[in-house]
Design a protein around this motif. Sequence first.
Motif, short mmCIF file in Angstrom:
data_model
loop_
_atom_site.label_atom_id
_atom_site.label_comp_id
_atom_site.label_asym_id
_atom_site.label_seq_id
_atom_site.Cartn_x
_atom_site.Cartn_y
_atom_site.Cartn_z
N ASP A 223 -2.22 -14.15 -10.96
CA ASP A 223 -2.55 -14.52 -9.68
C ASP A 223 -3.63 -15.62 -9.83
N ASP A 224 -3.33 -17.22 -9.74
CA ASP A 224 -4.31 -18.31 -10.06
C ASP A 224 -5.11 -18.59 -8.74
N THR A 225 -5.01 -17.61 -7.82
CA THR A 225 -5.59 -17.85 -6.49
C THR A 225 -6.95 -17.19 -6.60
N ASP A 226 -7.33 -16.23 -7.71
CA ASP A 226 -8.34 -15.44 -7.79
C ASP A 226 -8.42 -14.06 -7.15
N GLY A 227 -7.07 -13.73 -6.63
CA GLY A 227 -6.99 -12.39 -6.07
C GLY A 227 -6.67 -12.46 -4.66
N HIS A 228 -5.70 -13.06 -4.17
CA HIS A 228 -5.14 -13.26 -2.67
C HIS A 228 -4.69 -11.88 -2.50
N ILE A 229 -5.09 -11.48 -1.14
CA ILE A 229 -4.76 -10.07 -0.69
C ILE A 229 -3.18 -9.90 -0.44
N ASP A 230 -2.56 -10.94 -0.07
CA ASP A 230 -1.19 -10.98 0.25
C ASP A 230 -0.16 -10.71 -1.07
N ASP A 231 -0.66 -10.33 -2.25
CA ASP A 231 -0.05 -9.74 -3.11
C ASP A 231 -0.16 -8.21 -3.53
N THR A 232 -1.21 -7.73 -2.80
CA THR A 232 -1.62 -6.40 -3.15
C THR A 232 -1.64 -5.29 -1.86
N VAL A 233 -2.13 -5.90 -0.78
CA VAL A 233 -2.04 -4.96 0.26
C VAL A 233 -1.86 -5.69 1.68
N ARG A 234 -0.95 -4.98 2.40
CA ARG A 234 -0.41 -5.84 3.62
C ARG A 234 -0.35 -4.75 4.77
N PHE A 235 -0.74 -5.23 6.02
CA PHE A 235 -0.50 -4.43 7.25
C PHE A 235 0.94 -4.42 7.54
N VAL A 236 1.41 -3.26 7.82
CA VAL A 236 2.85 -3.20 8.37
C VAL A 236 3.02 -2.71 9.97
N ASN A 237 1.75 -2.16 10.33
CA ASN A 237 1.39 -1.83 11.73
C ASN A 237 -0.14 -1.84 11.73
N ALA A 238 -0.77 -1.69 12.92
CA ALA A 238 -2.00 -1.51 13.28
C ALA A 238 -3.05 -0.87 12.16
N ASP A 239 -2.47 0.38 11.96
CA ASP A 239 -2.94 1.21 11.12
C ASP A 239 -2.23 1.61 9.82
N THR A 240 -1.61 1.03 9.44
CA THR A 240 -0.50 1.38 8.07
C THR A 240 -0.62 0.08 7.40
N VAL A 241 -0.67 0.35 6.00
CA VAL A 241 -0.67 -0.55 4.96
C VAL A 241 0.30 -0.10 3.80
N VAL A 242 0.87 -1.47 3.38
CA VAL A 242 1.69 -0.94 2.09
C VAL A 242 0.75 -1.53 0.85
N VAL A 243 0.82 -0.88 -0.22
CA VAL A 243 -0.32 -1.17 -1.35
C VAL A 243 0.49 -1.28 -2.53
N ALA A 244 0.55 -2.47 -3.26
CA ALA A 244 1.24 -2.31 -4.36
C ALA A 244 0.73 -1.48 -5.50
N THR A 245 1.66 -0.90 -6.08
CA THR A 245 1.64 0.32 -7.01
C THR A 245 2.07 0.00 -8.27
N GLU A 246 1.26 0.09 -9.27
CA GLU A 246 1.96 0.03 -10.69
C GLU A 246 1.90 1.70 -11.33
N THR A 247 2.94 2.11 -11.91
CA THR A 247 3.03 3.48 -12.35
C THR A 247 2.69 3.54 -13.82
N ASN A 248 2.86 2.23 -14.69
CA ASN A 248 2.82 2.19 -15.73
C ASN A 248 1.46 2.05 -16.53
N PRO A 249 0.92 3.09 -17.11
CA PRO A 249 -0.61 3.05 -17.45
C PRO A 249 -0.89 1.94 -18.59
N ASN A 250 0.17 1.19 -19.10
CA ASN A 250 -0.09 0.48 -20.12
C ASN A 250 0.02 -0.89 -19.48
N ASP A 251 0.48 -1.31 -18.23
CA ASP A 251 0.73 -2.47 -17.65
C ASP A 251 -0.93 -3.00 -17.37
N ASP A 252 -0.80 -4.27 -17.54
CA ASP A 252 -2.22 -5.04 -17.19
C ASP A 252 -2.52 -4.91 -15.77
#
Length: 359
Positions: A223-252
């Motif tokens: 991410d060349d934006t230095d860490g924009h939130i719209d690639d990691t955590v997004r609100f889907v309603n006022a008190d719920t978020v989807v959070v990007a999740t990586e399950t492979n411990p070898n992934d960067d």
Amino acid sequence: MNIQSQHHSTNTPFIPAQNGFFFPAEWHPHVATWLSWPHTEASWSNERQELMFPAYLEFIRTISESEQVCINAHNETVIQTAKMRLLMAGIDLSKVTLLPHPTNDSWCRDHGPAFLINPASGEKIIVNWEYNAWGGKYPPYERDGLIPVEIAHYRHLQYVNPGIIMEGGAVEFNGKGTVLTSRACLLNQNRNSHLTQAQVEHYLCDYYGVQQVLWVEEGIVGDDTDGHIDDTVRFVNADTVVVATETNPNDDNYLFLQEIHRDVKAMRLLNGKQLTIIELPMPDPVFSEDLRLPASYANFYITNGSVIVPTFRCAKDQAAIDILEGCFPDRKVVGIDATEIVWGLGAFHCLSQQEPAID
């Protein structure tokens, strides 16, 4: 008219939050979606641009099914080229407004206007943040920096100038007084090096009309934006978020996203409530030669009738769509192949900026 300039003589700048204005959540009804038509090699080479246009046109078509699409187009030649492409794609031109607004690049989320509304007074204004192409990485960017004022003039809206650098992809709103962002981006020395975290929070509260700023630390690899939130955590309603999740411990991305999960789990909203967290898988890594691209299902865009999700020719695509269908039962969830678009280091949320209705 520039609201702030009205008050210079008294040294009392117009503060949107103090006057009942706020930035609504993305699921709030839209008047339109704003885009900036790709026309240079700034993000995609000529060959790559041809490859990305089918997905870009499908993006426009899907938005246009439930709202107007307003497009900043560099000049009359670009307008005519865009019309030809739209017609060839079978898109209803009555749903698309092409405007002669010169641009340097296509990432309207970051250089486009921030629309604020005041439902009590029935007013809408634009916040004209400063813009420096993600820390001065991609000059020239001066034309992009003029887009909010161009749109203010077109819409006959007043605008206010905070005087600091901000990008739409760096902030995520629940519409109830909370904004999410990342330290890696907003506290980066290449944005507003003269400001402390507390001062940045003050600007966010004053000019977005929020009462609470919640921080994660980093973004994702590539991410060349230095860490924009719209690639990691997004609100889907006022008190719920989807959070990007990586399950492979070898992934960067694994450790970065684990840290973000910890940050989000510790957050509390204004009412003291803990956020409900829904895990959204990361796609398999997408590379251009040796460069890891910022592919993330979290870079979806919410329209009046749909949720448009970037897909990456990956076995996890359908799982991401299924999860977001559960989050947005009132909207059609549409996956569009963004493999060629993400070569430009962004996806559908990065390309778009919503204009909210006043209700």
